[in-house]
Design a protein around this motif. Structure first.
Motif, mmCIF file in Angstrom:
data_model
loop_
_atom_site.group_PDB
_atom_site.id
_atom_site.type_symbol
_atom_site.label_atom_id
_atom_site.label_comp_id
_atom_site.label_asym_id
_atom_site.label_seq_id
_atom_site.Cartn_x
_atom_site.Cartn_y
_atom_site.Cartn_z
ATOM 1 N N SER A 125 98.440 68.534 36.132
ATOM 2 C CA SER A 125 99.110 69.825 36.050
ATOM 3 C C SER A 125 99.307 70.247 34.600
ATOM 4 N N LEU A 126 99.840 69.344 33.783
ATOM 5 C CA LEU A 126 100.066 69.664 32.385
ATOM 6 C C LEU A 126 98.754 69.820 31.624
ATOM 7 N N THR A 127 97.756 69.042 31.992
ATOM 8 C CA THR A 127 96.454 69.153 31.330
ATOM 9 C C THR A 127 95.822 70.510 31.604
ATOM 10 N N ILE A 128 95.883 70.962 32.850
ATOM 11 C CA ILE A 128 95.303 72.265 33.187
ATOM 12 C C ILE A 128 96.094 73.386 32.532
ATOM 13 N N CYS A 129 97.401 73.260 32.497
ATOM 14 C CA CYS A 129 98.194 74.271 31.784
ATOM 15 C C CYS A 129 97.787 74.338 30.322
ATOM 16 N N GLU A 130 97.555 73.159 29.729
ATOM 17 C CA GLU A 130 97.107 73.105 28.335
ATOM 18 C C GLU A 130 95.746 73.776 28.185
ATOM 19 N N GLU A 158 105.120 75.317 40.693
ATOM 20 C CA GLU A 158 104.530 76.333 41.569
ATOM 21 C C GLU A 158 103.037 76.083 41.750
ATOM 22 N N PHE A 159 102.351 75.721 40.665
ATOM 23 C CA PHE A 159 100.926 75.393 40.785
ATOM 24 C C PHE A 159 100.718 74.244 41.770
ATOM 25 N N GLN A 160 101.557 73.222 41.676
ATOM 26 C CA GLN A 160 101.425 72.075 42.562
ATOM 27 C C GLN A 160 101.617 72.487 44.021
ATOM 28 N N ARG A 161 102.620 73.280 44.283
ATOM 29 C CA ARG A 161 102.893 73.705 45.656
ATOM 30 C C ARG A 161 101.724 74.493 46.236
ATOM 31 N N LEU A 162 101.209 75.440 45.468
ATOM 32 C CA LEU A 162 100.126 76.277 45.966
ATOM 33 C C LEU A 162 98.830 75.487 46.132
ATOM 34 N N ALA A 163 98.540 74.601 45.187
ATOM 35 C CA ALA A 163 97.305 73.833 45.269
ATOM 36 C C ALA A 163 97.305 72.905 46.472
ATOM 37 N N SER A 176 98.121 72.330 58.668
ATOM 38 C CA SER A 176 99.035 73.451 58.877
ATOM 39 C C SER A 176 98.299 74.719 59.277
ATOM 40 N N GLY A 177 96.986 74.658 59.390
ATOM 41 C CA GLY A 177 96.201 75.817 59.784
ATOM 42 C C GLY A 177 95.585 76.533 58.601
ATOM 43 N N ALA A 178 94.475 77.214 58.856
ATOM 44 C CA ALA A 178 93.787 77.913 57.776
ATOM 45 C C ALA A 178 94.622 79.035 57.191
ATOM 46 N N GLY A 179 95.520 79.611 58.005
ATOM 47 C CA GLY A 179 96.338 80.704 57.496
ATOM 48 C C GLY A 179 97.215 80.290 56.338
ATOM 49 N N ALA A 180 97.738 79.061 56.393
ATOM 50 C CA ALA A 180 98.571 78.565 55.296
ATOM 51 C C ALA A 180 97.769 78.463 54.017
ATOM 52 N N SER A 181 96.524 77.988 54.123
ATOM 53 C CA SER A 181 95.673 77.873 52.947
ATOM 54 C C SER A 181 95.379 79.233 52.340
ATOM 55 N N ILE A 182 95.050 80.202 53.189
ATOM 56 C CA ILE A 182 94.736 81.548 52.700
ATOM 57 C C ILE A 182 95.967 82.181 52.050
ATOM 58 N N GLY A 183 97.155 81.937 52.634
ATOM 59 C CA GLY A 183 98.372 82.460 52.048
ATOM 60 C C GLY A 183 98.641 81.872 50.680
ATOM 61 N N ALA A 184 98.374 80.578 50.524
ATOM 62 C CA ALA A 184 98.570 79.924 49.233
ATOM 63 C C ALA A 184 97.623 80.481 48.190
ATOM 64 N N ILE A 185 96.369 80.723 48.591
ATOM 65 C CA ILE A 185 95.405 81.321 47.674
ATOM 66 C C ILE A 185 95.890 82.683 47.205
ATOM 67 N N SER A 186 96.391 83.489 48.126
ATOM 68 C CA SER A 186 96.857 84.829 47.777
ATOM 69 C C SER A 186 98.023 84.774 46.801
ATOM 70 N N GLU A 187 98.978 83.871 47.046
ATOM 71 C CA GLU A 187 100.113 83.726 46.136
ATOM 72 C C GLU A 187 99.659 83.339 44.739
ATOM 73 N N SER A 188 98.745 82.389 44.694
ATOM 74 C CA SER A 188 98.262 81.915 43.400
ATOM 75 C C SER A 188 97.578 83.028 42.630
ATOM 76 N N LEU A 189 96.767 83.801 43.322
ATOM 77 C CA LEU A 189 96.038 84.879 42.659
ATOM 78 C C LEU A 189 96.976 85.953 42.126
ATOM 79 N N VAL A 190 98.020 86.276 42.886
ATOM 80 C CA VAL A 190 98.988 87.276 42.426
ATOM 81 C C VAL A 190 99.624 86.822 41.116
ATOM 82 N N TYR A 191 100.035 85.552 41.063
ATOM 83 C CA TYR A 191 100.639 85.040 39.834
ATOM 84 C C TYR A 191 99.644 85.071 38.677
ATOM 85 N N LEU A 192 98.438 84.568 38.933
ATOM 86 C CA LEU A 192 97.461 84.436 37.850
ATOM 87 C C LEU A 192 96.987 85.787 37.332
ATOM 88 N N GLU A 193 96.964 86.787 38.184
ATOM 89 C CA GLU A 193 96.623 88.122 37.695
ATOM 90 C C GLU A 193 97.665 88.583 36.676
#
Length: 426
Positions: A176-181, A192-197, A205-222
């Motif tokens: 996590s710290l290496t990627i942040c670096e 937050e990165f750990q939770r979403l990844a 938990s179903g594909a919907g959970a994965s897709i939701g995590a991707i969406s959250e991550s993208l919103v933050y990273l944008e």
């Protein structure tokens, strides 16, 4: 859009041809994975660190087999080493376009972007943006920082009361710290990165959970990308913005960053945790890594092969009719490459798939193969080579605080892992 008119339409037509498929798409949606028969989940199952015996049985029967998937979709499982390489290298015959998966699991058309879900020529263009930052010369600057991150994690472990969870204290923070670096994003966001990844890879938990995590991550990273656009930093995002400017838009750059976070965090975290477990159960391997610097490289390569934590590659979608390993695959069929099975193939290991820390390094597929081979492979190796020797040298009496049989491993996950590893360090 060309693929949507060809392969995509073929897949959609097959789905629409059955009442069950229409029910799955309209009613079950992203919960479709929970309706799959157990036999279809064999590539995602394990018995401890070993693939389940059923995967070995399938591999012994044929290098390519048809999975028992309902809903009118043809899904092929590739287990042979040579056949995996054939499929992974053939971007002319197979597509990685995320849109096809979205159609199958219920009309999800939004792609998360990034290298893993793109086909040439877009994939080629995007990879060229990242390649300079992942050369050994550029990565060398991260070496001292990785060593410092590892040392800090071990210091925190030493200051903790027993038992210490190796997953939380060691395996998660290092990548996590290496990627942040690498990216130049705030360290404060690592939780937050750990939770979403983690969420996107746990299919239980179903594909919907994965897709939701991707969406959250993208919103933050944008948001991160927009901040970097205004004031480029020294990390990868700032470098791309300075060198390429408006040639790459914010959405594309966020997708690339998300792919790096996903591929570079969760996979390395799982490797660190499961590799540490092997060191705990194998005193000879631990002594080898502790006492012989030259043994670390081969040890890491054998761990990568043996564990192959990315159990399956992202599904490929056949663009045309073709034959692979004696199986006739039709245009629009889904092809799943079992990397864990390939890395146990006799063609690679000569009939001895068990872990052997003295094995000469193999051409394993733990990082994939071909155009979509993990671009961060060398960075992952740097982290593993730094972390394992430091762990066993700092804590020579490290041992499990609970029976190994009590550890909780992921049940159905693209990236295999363990939930926690309680240890005593005294």
């Amino acid at each position: 859009m060309g693929l949507i008119r060809t392969v995509g339409k073929t897949v959609a037509a097959r789905l629409a041809s059955t009442a069950l498929a229409r029910f799955v798409l309209r009613k079950a949606g992203t919960r479709a994975l929970s309706l799959l028969p157990e036999s279809a989940l064999v590539p995602l199952r394990r018995d401890g660190l070993e693939p389940v015996a059923e995967l070995d049985r399938i591999s012994a029967g044929a290098p390519v087999t048809k999975l028992p998937i309902p809903f009118g979709v043809n899904v092929w499982l590739v287990t042979g080493y040579a056949e995996n390489k054939q499929v992974l290298a053939d971007t002319a015959s197979f597509s990685n376009d995320y849109t096809h998966l979205g159609e199958i699991i219920g009309g999800q058309e939004h792609s998360p972007g990034g290298l893993g879900f793109a086909d040439p020529p877009d994939h080629t263009r995007l990879r060229k943006l990242l390649t300079p930052e992942f050369t050994m010369r550029r990565l060398a600057r991260l070496g001292p920082r990785i060593d410092a991150i590892v040392a800090d994690c071990l210091d925190r472990m030493a200051a903790s009361s027993d038992p210490v969870d190796l997953v939380e204290a060691f395996a998660l923070p290092i990548p996590s710290l290496t990627i942040c670096e690498l990216l130049g994003v705030p360290y404060s966001d690592r939780d937050e990165f750990q939770r979403l990844a983690v969420a996107r890879f746990d299919l239980f938990s179903g594909a919907g959970a994965s897709i939701g995590a991707i969406s959250e991550s993208l919103v933050y990273l944008e948001g991160v990308v927009k901040a970097q656009r205004a004031d480029p930093g020294d990390g990868l995002l700032g470098m791309i913005i300075r060198e390429h400017g408006d040639d790459v838009d914010d959405k594309e750059l966020a997708g690339l960053a998300d792919g790096i976070l996903t591929g570079g965090f969760e996979t390395t975290a799982s490797m660190l945790a499961l590799g540490a477990l092997i060191l705990l159960r194998d005193p000879a391997a631990s002594a080898l890594v502790r006492d012989d610097d030259a043994a670390t490289g081969p040890f890491v390569e054998e761990l990568l092969r043996y564990l192959t934590v990315v159990q399956v590659a992202f599904p490929r979608f056949a663009r045309r009719d073709l034959e692979v390993g004696g199986a006739r695959i039709g245009a629009g069929d889904v092809v799943v490459c079992s990397l864990s099975a390939a890395d146990r193939d006799n063609a690679l290991v000569g009939g001895s798939p068990e872990f052997d820390p003295t094995r000469r390094p193999t051409q394993h597929l733990a990082f994939g193969h071909g155009a979509h081979r993990c671009i961060g492979a060398e960075l992952a190796r740097m982290e593993l080579r730094a972390a394992y020797p430091a762990l066993v040298r700092r804590f020579p009496n490290l041992r499990l605080a609970t029976p190994e049989s009590a550890l909780r491993f992921r049940k159905t996950s693209i990236v295999y892992g363990v939930e926690e590893i309680p240890v005593t360090i005294g």
